[in-house]
Design an enzyme around this catalytic site. Sequence first.
Site, mmCIF file in Angstrom:
data_model
loop_
_atom_site.group_PDB
_atom_site.id
_atom_site.type_symbol
_atom_site.label_atom_id
_atom_site.label_comp_id
_atom_site.label_asym_id
_atom_site.label_seq_id
_atom_site.Cartn_x
_atom_site.Cartn_y
_atom_site.Cartn_z
ATOM 1 N N THR A 160 -74.393 -91.277 1.049
ATOM 2 C CA THR A 160 -74.894 -91.852 -0.207
ATOM 3 C C THR A 160 -76.247 -91.263 -0.570
ATOM 4 O OG1 THR A 160 -73.699 -93.904 0.225
ATOM 5 C CG2 THR A 160 -75.547 -94.027 -1.329
ATOM 6 N N CYS A 179 -65.615 -99.341 0.123
ATOM 7 C CA CYS A 179 -66.728 -99.804 -0.686
ATOM 8 C C CYS A 179 -66.268 -100.697 -1.828
ATOM 9 C CB CYS A 179 -67.486 -98.611 -1.261
ATOM 10 S SG CYS A 179 -67.938 -97.446 0.003
HETATM 11 N N1 PLP Z 1 -68.855 -89.992 -0.395
HETATM 12 C C1 PLP Z 1 -67.600 -90.224 0.027
HETATM 13 C C2 PLP Z 1 -66.476 -89.380 -0.490
HETATM 14 C C3 PLP Z 1 -67.337 -91.249 0.951
HETATM 15 O O1 PLP Z 1 -66.096 -91.474 1.356
HETATM 16 C C4 PLP Z 1 -68.426 -92.018 1.419
HETATM 17 C C5 PLP Z 1 -68.199 -93.159 2.349
HETATM 18 O O2 PLP Z 1 -67.220 -93.877 2.226
HETATM 19 C C6 PLP Z 1 -69.720 -91.728 0.967
HETATM 20 C C7 PLP Z 1 -69.898 -90.702 0.056
HETATM 21 C C8 PLP Z 1 -70.914 -92.494 1.447
HETATM 22 O O3 PLP Z 1 -71.288 -92.080 2.729
HETATM 23 P P1 PLP Z 1 -72.238 -93.026 3.625
HETATM 24 O O4 PLP Z 1 -71.371 -94.176 4.069
HETATM 25 O O5 PLP Z 1 -72.653 -92.154 4.773
HETATM 26 O O6 PLP Z 1 -73.377 -93.448 2.777
#
Ligand code: PLP
Length: 385
Positions: free
Chosen positions: A72, A325
């Site tokens: 993120t 999410c």
């Molecule tokens: N981008 C994608 C495609 C993801 O699947 C995720 C997590 O589910 C993220 C970004 C976010 O990553 P993080 O959980 O390390 O913040």
Amino acid sequence: MRKIYLDHSATSPVRPEVAQVMWQFLTEKFGNPSSLHSFGREAKENLENARNQVANAINSQANEIIFTSGGTEADNMAILGVAGRYADKGRHIITSAIEHHAVLHTCQNLEKQGFKVTYLPVDEYGIISMDDLQKALTPETILITIMHANNEVGSIQPIAQVGALARERAIIFHTDAVQSLGKLPIDVQKMNIDLLSASGHKIYGPKGVGFLYARKGVRLSSLVYGGAQERKHRAGTENMPGIMGLGKAVELVMGEMATEMPREAKLRDDLIKGLQERITHVKLNGHPTQRLAGNVNLSYEYVEGESILLALDMAGIAASSGSACTSGSIDPSHVLLAMGLSHEVAHGSVRMTLGRDNTEEDIQYVLEVLPPIVERFRKMSPLGQ
Ligand code: PLP
């Protein structure tokens, strides 16, 4: 009760080898890489080793890697960083309708600040069209951000083609590779990628750590101000246990990719075929072949995905509906809707994502357990009878 974890795209278990490395950096090797004494020098040397491990995996230079708190933050750093530094060149960004919220919500926030954002549509398989991308380009376009592989349906985007087009037009290209690192080959040079985000916890590493690759020459405004860590791109004392764990996890996942991905793809295909043979009115979401090795996303018509999830959970099987999410929210997945699914069919979707701990026996267990669950719910549903 037997427990089967089929939610590796949400997160994955930390490998013992990774946990061991992290433990060392929580205990005896606790130095701060900014300190000049031996504890600090040792930490700094290890930090740079981890940076090399990550750089090797994507064919970049070590000094092009910025450690972050996860996918993120890396997505935010890339998009807001480019918007902050290149706004004088133009205020138009191109992305896709099926990006992770870390990208979509960041872009939506920029729209509130006067940026224009084009959200490219996808076809029924969840893949963008190069033609649409070409047509969306304007002299104002400063950034194209298109994910490598989708977290919900596993569809793989033509990012090498996107990279070639972006380079030809001198537009910065960012890709969210959180779901593809360690699963698909990535070469930032060959694919003309300027910025790439990844995360530790999807590849058997720790949560709360990730990285952004930023090609030399790409300028980024900072999100966090303070010390001079990470070449002034990200202030704050480095998360040494996390970063060391990430480095180890990347090295291990790259080492087994060539054998592990065909193994998972076989399990995936057995599961999809087995469920399609045993259950009627099942729709495969995503591309039949252009998809991540471990991704099985099916819609079971006339049944709520959430009901299936709960019943699976009671049988010891962990899966998800849409992305982790968005689960808990009543809106159907934006990805499935963008692929043209009706609300009803989107609500009937269940994602199972396989990992290195899954076996053929796990697949057989799901094939025994899931068909009667779907049958039971359909008998209770007025539409399913
Ligand atoms: N981008 C994608 C495609 C993801 O699947 C995720 C997590 O589910 C993220 C970004 C976010 O990553 P993080 O959980 O390390 O913040």
